[in-house]
Design a protein around this motif. Structure first.
Motif, PDB file in Angstrom:
ATOM      1  N   HIS A  86      24.364 -13.034  -7.292  1.00 39.46           N
ATOM      2  CA  HIS A  86      25.583 -12.678  -6.415  1.00 39.46           C
ATOM      3  C   HIS A  86      26.691 -11.655  -7.334  1.00 39.46           C
ATOM      4  O   HIS A  86      27.377 -10.867  -6.736  1.00 39.46           O
ATOM      5  N   LEU A  87      26.595 -11.896  -8.646  1.00 35.33           N
ATOM      6  CA  LEU A  87      27.312 -10.852  -9.318  1.00 35.33           C
ATOM      7  C   LEU A  87      26.727  -9.540  -9.676  1.00 35.33           C
ATOM      8  O   LEU A  87      27.189  -8.366  -9.468  1.00 35.33           O
ATOM      9  N   ILE A  93      23.493 -11.928   0.654  1.00 39.54           N
ATOM     10  CA  ILE A  93      24.691 -11.693  -0.414  1.00 39.54           C
ATOM     11  C   ILE A  93      23.968 -11.728  -1.842  1.00 39.54           C
ATOM     12  O   ILE A  93      24.883 -11.721  -2.847  1.00 39.54           O
ATOM     13  N   THR A 151      25.759 -26.080  -6.972  1.00 41.38           N
ATOM     14  CA  THR A 151      25.380 -26.526  -5.650  1.00 41.38           C
ATOM     15  C   THR A 151      23.936 -26.537  -5.504  1.00 41.38           C
ATOM     16  O   THR A 151      23.541 -26.910  -4.332  1.00 41.38           O
ATOM     17  N   TYR A 168      27.022 -21.035 -14.772  1.00 43.52           N
ATOM     18  CA  TYR A 168      27.780 -20.643 -13.573  1.00 43.52           C
ATOM     19  C   TYR A 168      28.125 -21.780 -12.745  1.00 43.52           C
ATOM     20  O   TYR A 168      27.373 -22.868 -12.647  1.00 43.52           O
ATOM     21  N   GLU A 169      29.290 -21.925 -12.316  1.00 46.62           N
ATOM     22  CA  GLU A 169      29.747 -23.191 -11.258  1.00 46.62           C
ATOM     23  C   GLU A 169      28.862 -23.166  -9.989  1.00 46.62           C
ATOM     24  O   GLU A 169      28.694 -24.174  -9.244  1.00 46.62           O
ATOM     25  N   HIS A 170      28.816 -21.751  -9.530  1.00 51.55           N
ATOM     26  CA  HIS A 170      28.025 -22.003  -8.311  1.00 51.55           C
ATOM     27  C   HIS A 170      26.699 -22.556  -8.182  1.00 51.55           C
ATOM     28  O   HIS A 170      26.262 -23.161  -7.085  1.00 51.55           O
ATOM     29  N   ASN A 171      26.104 -22.637  -9.461  1.00 52.59           N
ATOM     30  CA  ASN A 171      24.677 -23.079  -9.712  1.00 52.59           C
ATOM     31  C   ASN A 171      24.826 -24.585  -9.496  1.00 52.59           C
ATOM     32  O   ASN A 171      23.852 -25.522  -9.365  1.00 52.59           O
ATOM     33  N   ARG A 213      24.602  -8.150  -7.356  1.00 46.49           N
ATOM     34  CA  ARG A 213      24.939  -7.403  -6.259  1.00 46.49           C
ATOM     35  C   ARG A 213      26.000  -6.554  -6.061  1.00 46.49           C
ATOM     36  O   ARG A 213      26.194  -5.547  -5.317  1.00 46.49           O
ATOM     37  N   GLN A 214      27.233  -7.322  -6.675  1.00 45.47           N
ATOM     38  CA  GLN A 214      28.435  -6.499  -6.462  1.00 45.47           C
ATOM     39  C   GLN A 214      28.520  -5.278  -7.296  1.00 45.47           C
ATOM     40  O   GLN A 214      29.201  -4.261  -6.738  1.00 45.47           O
ATOM     41  N   VAL A 215      27.700  -5.242  -8.507  1.00 44.28           N
ATOM     42  CA  VAL A 215      27.691  -4.028  -9.493  1.00 44.28           C
ATOM     43  C   VAL A 215      26.934  -2.906  -8.497  1.00 44.28           C
ATOM     44  O   VAL A 215      27.365  -1.606  -8.611  1.00 44.28           O
ATOM     45  N   LEU A 219      24.926  -7.316 -18.197  1.00 45.71           N
ATOM     46  CA  LEU A 219      26.204  -7.677 -17.593  1.00 45.71           C
ATOM     47  C   LEU A 219      26.626  -9.097 -17.129  1.00 45.71           C
ATOM     48  O   LEU A 219      27.497  -9.679 -17.038  1.00 45.71           O
ATOM     49  N   ALA A 228      23.550 -17.677  -8.952  1.00 47.61           N
ATOM     50  CA  ALA A 228      24.747 -16.976  -9.212  1.00 47.61           C
ATOM     51  C   ALA A 228      24.733 -15.589  -9.860  1.00 47.61           C
ATOM     52  O   ALA A 228      25.592 -14.645  -9.184  1.00 47.61           O
TER      53      ALA A 228
END
Lengths: 142, 142, 142
Positions: free
Chosen positions: A95-96, A49, A87, A82-85, A98-100, A73, A92
């Motif tokens: 993950h962003l 992901i 963890t 990033y909040e994900h970081n 990859r969506q683009v 971007l 993070a």
């Protein structure tokens, strides 16, 4: 037309750095030859992901432009942005990005070949390298 | 269910200006009627890497918003901002915009029709016009 | 391999607020069990044009990051910034956000299961809630 057939193959990658774009068109074409499916569809997707599979041009200047644009971007740093970081990760941004660029492509199979326009090439886009990761090729048709 | 069938058609476009959004839902529906496939999937993809196929609303204000938004995310000028344009092209921004809007859509076919929600329409998105370019429709099913 | 089969199911959602990410992997897996298809492809798509279906991580910090990032790329306010909102809507930003996150995913079916990497999960992304909306699951294979 005859009965439906299916075929599955994994491609493995280990990108030493954080990011890279790798042309995987030859491997997808080889899978198509191997399975013998003449009419149908090929799905090629990242199984992770923080990576993409996408179709665009095999031109190094463009790949540099993608890299700079995606970094603008969705910047990697500061990682505590990033909040994900929180963890314990620092990916993070991957993950962003990859969506683009997208998770997957679906390509038509016609007369046993990838039914492509003149410049279409399939790429694996790595945004968080340094470990072994996979791409799935799934072909259905007859 | 019976044997798998497949169908293929190309749509051709020549957008005089640089950018445009064109509703191609009627052509995809006509292909579905022509092939007679009742259950399956339709793949509709741009065959060029500076164009998109996407699904959204047929509303001119929204198309204006997409145009302005994409130009903000990936500006055309200054063209020498992009390494790709050192190849003699001026279309690097088009390769970026196409990644945001996507290369392809896959639509379910149910009872011989595009299995759509109330407002879904299929568009060809041109980001580097002025020449003839193609979209591929591939349908598999029975 | 045997004849092609197909299966269709709708999932319904009513997100009370404007935006949410909902893990729908269990429902897609249940559909796969129900239809008995062992080899093929699953299409999962939003039937509305202000919503997404995407694959990423089920981690709340990351979802917070997506929310903040998308709001930066395509802000909701000021609503009169968007021409689409002159139609009486206030959801132009939702049409933009959905293009970044995508309309649909296609997932391989192998041995009767979603052919997933270690962290892949399927999400419904709502960007304009407050009413009932749908996701389509379409499975073809044998």
């Amino acid at each position: 037309m005859a009965d439906m057939k299916s075929y599955r193959k994994e491609l493995w990658f280990h990108v030493p750095g954080r990011r890279a774009f790798i042309n995987i068109t030859p491997q997808v074409e080889a899978s198509l030859v191997e399975c013998g499916i003449r009419e149908g569809m090929v799905l090629v997707n990242a199984m992770h992901i923080t990576a993409s599979v996408f179709i665009n041009d095999d031109e190094s200047g463009l790949h540099h432009d993608y890299e700079a644009w995606l970094e603008g971007l969705a910047p990697h740093a500061p990682v505590d942005h990033y909040e994900h970081n929180r963890t314990g990760e620092d990916n993070a941004d991957a993950h962003l990005k990859r969506q683009v660029m997208g998770r997957e492509v679906v390509v038509a199979v016609t007369d046993g070949r990838l039914d492509f326009g003149p410049w279409e090439q399939i790429f694996y886009g790595e945004f968080d390298g340094g470990r072994r990761k996979r791409v799935l090729i799934k072909i259905i048709g007859e």
